[in-house]
Design a protein around this motif. Structure first.
Motif, PDB file in Angstrom:
ATOM      1  N   ALA A  35      -2.861  -5.467  12.253  1.00 40.20           N
ATOM      2  CA  ALA A  35      -4.131  -5.060  11.630  1.00 40.20           C
ATOM      3  C   ALA A  35      -3.973  -3.744  10.877  1.00 40.20           C
ATOM      4  CB  ALA A  35      -5.220  -4.942  12.690  1.00 40.20           C
ATOM      5  N   VAL A  36      -3.302  -2.780  11.498  1.00 41.64           N
ATOM      6  CA  VAL A  36      -3.094  -1.474  10.848  1.00 41.64           C
ATOM      7  C   VAL A  36      -2.213  -1.631   9.612  1.00 41.64           C
ATOM      8  CG1 VAL A  36      -2.033   0.798  11.119  1.00 41.64           C
ATOM      9  CG2 VAL A  36      -3.468  -0.123  12.929  1.00 41.64           C
ATOM     10  N   GLY A  37      -1.151  -2.430   9.733  1.00 44.81           N
ATOM     11  CA  GLY A  37      -0.264  -2.626   8.584  1.00 44.81           C
ATOM     12  C   GLY A  37      -0.957  -3.284   7.412  1.00 44.81           C
ATOM     13  N   VAL A  38      -1.729  -4.319   7.682  1.00 46.35           N
ATOM     14  CA  VAL A  38      -2.446  -5.008   6.604  1.00 46.35           C
ATOM     15  C   VAL A  38      -3.499  -4.087   5.993  1.00 46.35           C
ATOM     16  CG1 VAL A  38      -4.014  -6.923   6.088  1.00 46.35           C
ATOM     17  CG2 VAL A  38      -2.004  -7.310   7.525  1.00 46.35           C
ATOM     18  N   THR A  39      -4.207  -3.332   6.839  1.00 47.97           N
ATOM     19  CA  THR A  39      -5.204  -2.384   6.326  1.00 47.97           C
ATOM     20  C   THR A  39      -4.553  -1.340   5.424  1.00 47.97           C
ATOM     21  OG1 THR A  39      -6.596  -2.657   8.294  1.00 47.97           O
ATOM     22  CG2 THR A  39      -6.925  -0.663   6.985  1.00 47.97           C
ATOM     23  N   ALA A  40      -3.428  -0.784   5.879  1.00 50.20           N
ATOM     24  CA  ALA A  40      -2.732   0.224   5.072  1.00 50.20           C
ATOM     25  C   ALA A  40      -2.236  -0.371   3.757  1.00 50.20           C
ATOM     26  CB  ALA A  40      -1.571   0.810   5.875  1.00 50.20           C
ATOM     27  N   LEU A  41      -1.689  -1.575   3.804  1.00 49.25           N
ATOM     28  CA  LEU A  41      -1.188  -2.213   2.588  1.00 49.25           C
ATOM     29  C   LEU A  41      -2.298  -2.409   1.570  1.00 49.25           C
ATOM     30  CD1 LEU A  41       1.388  -4.913   3.746  1.00 49.25           C
ATOM     31  CD2 LEU A  41       1.733  -3.208   1.979  1.00 49.25           C
ATOM     32  N   VAL A 333      -6.644 -11.019  10.113  1.00 52.87           N
ATOM     33  CA  VAL A 333      -8.066 -11.056   9.754  1.00 52.87           C
ATOM     34  C   VAL A 333      -8.698  -9.677   9.936  1.00 52.87           C
ATOM     35  CG1 VAL A 333     -10.317 -11.987  10.408  1.00 52.87           C
ATOM     36  CG2 VAL A 333      -8.350 -13.509  10.207  1.00 52.87           C
ATOM     37  N   LEU A 334      -8.401  -9.032  11.072  1.00 52.18           N
ATOM     38  CA  LEU A 334      -8.932  -7.681  11.290  1.00 52.18           C
ATOM     39  C   LEU A 334      -8.420  -6.712  10.226  1.00 52.18           C
ATOM     40  CD1 LEU A 334      -8.604  -7.382  15.189  1.00 52.18           C
ATOM     41  CD2 LEU A 334     -10.688  -7.761  13.852  1.00 52.18           C
ATOM     42  N   GLY A 335      -7.140  -6.840   9.872  1.00 45.33           N
ATOM     43  CA  GLY A 335      -6.575  -5.961   8.856  1.00 45.33           C
ATOM     44  C   GLY A 335      -7.183  -6.178   7.486  1.00 45.33           C
ATOM     45  N   VAL A 336      -7.412  -7.443   7.122  1.00 47.19           N
ATOM     46  CA  VAL A 336      -8.026  -7.740   5.823  1.00 47.19           C
ATOM     47  C   VAL A 336      -9.442  -7.179   5.763  1.00 47.19           C
ATOM     48  CG1 VAL A 336      -8.902  -9.586   4.363  1.00 47.19           C
ATOM     49  CG2 VAL A 336      -6.602  -9.747   5.321  1.00 47.19           C
ATOM     50  N   LEU A 337     -10.216  -7.381   6.832  1.00 39.46           N
ATOM     51  CA  LEU A 337     -11.585  -6.851   6.852  1.00 39.46           C
ATOM     52  C   LEU A 337     -11.581  -5.325   6.765  1.00 39.46           C
ATOM     53  CD1 LEU A 337     -13.214  -9.116   9.600  1.00 39.46           C
ATOM     54  CD2 LEU A 337     -13.473  -9.296   7.121  1.00 39.46           C
ATOM     55  N   SER A 374      -9.942   3.779  -6.665  1.00 40.88           N
ATOM     56  CA  SER A 374      -9.524   2.570  -5.956  1.00 40.88           C
ATOM     57  C   SER A 374      -9.940   1.359  -6.774  1.00 40.88           C
ATOM     58  CB  SER A 374     -10.157   2.509  -4.567  1.00 40.88           C
ATOM     59  OG  SER A 374      -9.798   1.307  -3.902  1.00 40.88           O
ATOM     60  N   LYS A 375      -9.034   0.409  -6.896  1.00 43.72           N
ATOM     61  CA  LYS A 375      -9.307  -0.827  -7.628  1.00 43.72           C
ATOM     62  C   LYS A 375      -8.746  -1.988  -6.809  1.00 43.72           C
ATOM     63  CE  LYS A 375      -8.598  -3.120 -12.099  1.00 43.72           C
ATOM     64  NZ  LYS A 375     -10.030  -3.393 -12.311  1.00 43.72           N
ATOM     65  N   LEU A 376      -9.629  -2.679  -6.108  1.00 43.40           N
ATOM     66  CA  LEU A 376      -9.213  -3.784  -5.243  1.00 43.40           C
ATOM     67  C   LEU A 376      -8.977  -5.030  -6.081  1.00 43.40           C
ATOM     68  CD1 LEU A 376      -8.796  -4.797  -2.315  1.00 43.40           C
ATOM     69  CD2 LEU A 376     -11.214  -5.455  -2.329  1.00 43.40           C
ATOM     70  N   GLN A 377      -7.775  -5.583  -5.978  1.00 41.81           N
ATOM     71  CA  GLN A 377      -7.429  -6.801  -6.699  1.00 41.81           C
ATOM     72  C   GLN A 377      -7.293  -7.956  -5.714  1.00 41.81           C
ATOM     73  OE1 GLN A 377      -3.955  -6.166  -9.112  1.00 41.81           O
ATOM     74  NE2 GLN A 377      -5.009  -4.799 -10.536  1.00 41.81           N
ATOM     75  N   PRO A 378      -8.045  -9.038  -5.912  1.00 42.16           N
ATOM     76  CA  PRO A 378      -7.988 -10.178  -4.993  1.00 42.16           C
ATOM     77  C   PRO A 378      -6.579 -10.746  -4.824  1.00 42.16           C
ATOM     78  CG  PRO A 378      -9.872 -10.375  -6.460  1.00 42.16           C
ATOM     79  CD  PRO A 378      -9.070  -9.228  -6.962  1.00 42.16           C
ATOM     80  N   THR A 379      -5.774 -10.717  -5.886  1.00 38.48           N
ATOM     81  CA  THR A 379      -4.414 -11.257  -5.776  1.00 38.48           C
ATOM     82  C   THR A 379      -3.582 -10.462  -4.778  1.00 38.48           C
ATOM     83  OG1 THR A 379      -3.780  -9.905  -7.701  1.00 38.48           O
ATOM     84  CG2 THR A 379      -4.403 -12.197  -8.112  1.00 38.48           C
ATOM     85  N   ASP A 380      -3.773  -9.135  -4.724  1.00 39.08           N
ATOM     86  CA  ASP A 380      -3.048  -8.324  -3.741  1.00 39.08           C
ATOM     87  C   ASP A 380      -3.449  -8.710  -2.316  1.00 39.08           C
ATOM     88  OD1 ASP A 380      -1.651  -6.956  -5.657  1.00 39.08           O
ATOM     89  OD2 ASP A 380      -3.007  -5.243  -5.710  1.00 39.08           O
ATOM     90  N   THR A 385      -2.069 -11.111   2.755  1.00 36.52           N
ATOM     91  CA  THR A 385      -2.479 -12.011   3.838  1.00 36.52           C
ATOM     92  C   THR A 385      -1.420 -13.079   4.097  1.00 36.52           C
ATOM     93  OG1 THR A 385      -4.819 -11.672   3.253  1.00 36.52           O
ATOM     94  CG2 THR A 385      -4.281 -13.589   4.611  1.00 36.52           C
ATOM     95  N   ILE A 386      -0.932 -13.704   3.029  1.00 37.20           N
ATOM     96  CA  ILE A 386       0.082 -14.743   3.177  1.00 37.20           C
ATOM     97  C   ILE A 386       1.365 -14.171   3.778  1.00 37.20           C
ATOM     98  CG2 ILE A 386       1.567 -16.345   1.910  1.00 37.20           C
ATOM     99  CD1 ILE A 386      -0.737 -16.787  -0.036  1.00 37.20           C
ATOM    100  N   THR A 387       1.771 -12.984   3.315  1.00 38.34           N
ATOM    101  CA  THR A 387       2.992 -12.358   3.830  1.00 38.34           C
ATOM    102  C   THR A 387       2.869 -12.050   5.324  1.00 38.34           C
ATOM    103  OG1 THR A 387       3.418 -11.374   1.655  1.00 38.34           O
ATOM    104  CG2 THR A 387       4.589 -10.447   3.540  1.00 38.34           C
TER     105      THR A 387
END
Length: 415
Positions: A35-41, A333-337, A374-380, A385-387
């Protein structure tokens, strides 16, 4: 019974209280690590996307998409060339300019600057600099009055405001009875601009095209013509196309040539940061391996009983793949949110922290951009998430394979 069997047993093992609380602790650690890794990414890539977007917008708001200049000396007959270029359907704007490096002085304050001579009526068609004026009036920039518009940082370095006079010293020397002296001209500050980029606020000064031609002695010629195209990303191709329509030979360059190394460095840094932060997810995936190996050891008897009841090795593998995948999916899921929520509110959270602790993370005199965009891109988000899910799934394969190789007789020997 609930089907498929692998999913039923895997979920049951996940919810069951374990005799070894250390296994539960490692499972929780793995989940939080992912979760922390995905959030940071997501957050870091969004911030870097924001920096890249802001730099691109601000730089390209100040520089032209392309410039046309002569190979030798000033560009003569620029009026006809400008008209020809404006007639091209892909050219949205064309404006002449004169540029040169000078030294600005006022009292004991001395600083270098880049002077650009412009036509105030035509400059808005190729750049946004006149839209960034924060003090004074652009209309006061008239030929023959020797007015000048300074960047905010440049004005602060000289200690001047609108209405003050400064001295402009050019590197071209003149010979007089007193010897060789630099050419000096006094200018009147008519306006100040701020583009929130120290690269321009601290080094750029604007004056009328006619005054610049007198200052740099270009006669009736200009340094070149600045162009703006209808498609920013197609600037290299359109620049070559524009050059093909010009009579004679001219030096044509586009914004990608002038800033190629800069944007390439930003792109490289983004890739490196992605790889570094992905290691956090990788460490959490290794924790999943440790968790499942200990679970397999703890459930040796259960695995042996399932095998004696007819469960195939693939079924045993599926049980532990489900258990490990559940940890990975929950953490992802927690990281993405968390990452999406943080990326969407970075521009609010960071100023609040700066105000609370009375600090500034990005001083304007050090960094090109003083805020944190900050510019959130859905592709990122999709790629991250897939990775993360793939790493979590791969981490389950070895423990599940080890469980499938359990020999019932050996496991039940001491039970």
């Amino acid at each position: 019974m609930f089907r498929p069997l692998q999913l039923y047993i895997g979920l049951r093992y996940t919810k069951a209280k374990r005799r070894n609380h250390f296994v539960s602790f490692i499972s929780l650690t793995s989940m939080l690590g992912i979760a922390v890794g995905v959030t940071a990414l997501i957050t870091v890539l969004s911030v870097m996307n924001g920096f890249e977007h802001e730099l691109r917008e601000r730089i390209l708001g100040m520089v032209a998409h392309a410039t046309v200049a002569s190979f030798a000396g000033p560009l003569d007959h620029w009026q006809a060339l400008t008209r020809d270029l404006r007639e091209q359907p892909y050219v949205e704007g064309a404006a002449p300019y004169v540029s040169g490096e000078v030294m600005l002085t006022r009292g004991s304050a001395v600083t270098g600057a880049l002077v650009r001579g412009i036509l105030p009526a035509e400059e808005p068609s190729v750049s946004q600099v006149l839209d960034k004026v924060v003090a004074g009036r652009v209309s006061d920039l008239k030929p023959g009055t020797f007015g000048i518009i300074l960047g905010g940082g440049l004005a602060r370095a000289l200690g001047v405001e609108v209405g003050d006079d400064i001295t402009v010293v050019t590197p071209e020397a003149r010979i007089s009875v007193a010897g060789i002296l630099p050419r000096i001209r006094r200018f009147h500050v008519v306006a100040l601009f701020e583009v929130d980029m120290s690269q321009y606020d601290r080094s750029l000064a604007l004056m009328h095209l006619d005054d610049a031609r007198l200052l740099f002695r270009t006669g009736k010629g200009v340094t070149g013509i600045r162009l703006r195209f209808d498609d920013l990303l197609a600037a290299p191709r359109l620049a070559r196309k524009a050059a093909a329509h010009l009579p004679g030979f001219y030096r044509v360059s586009d914004w990608t040539e002038q800033n190629r190394n800069f944007f390439r460095a930003v792109s490289t840094e983004k890739t490196v940061m992605f790889i570094i932060l992905l290691l956090i997810v990788g460490v959490a995936a290794f924790n999943i391996i440790s968790t499942l190996v200990m679970v397999v050891t703890d459930k040796q008897a259960d695995i042996a009983i399932l095998r004696t009841l007819g469960a195939a090795p693939q079924t045993i593998m599926g049980v532990f793949i489900v258990q490990g995948a559940l940890i990975g999916v929950t953490g992802t899921v927690l990281g993405v949110l968390g990452g999406v929520g943080l990326a969407l509110n970075v521009e609010t959270i960071v100023p609040a922290i700066e105000h609370l602790f009375h600090v500034q993370f990005l001083p304007a005199d050090v960094y090109l951009i003083s805020d944190l965009p900050s510019k959130l891109q859905p592709t990122d988000v999709v790629h991250i998430t897939i990775t993360a899910l793939l790493l979590s799934l791969l981490a389950t394969l070895y423990p599940a394979w080890r469980a499938a190789r359990t020999v019932p007789a050996e496991a039940l020997r001491y039970e």
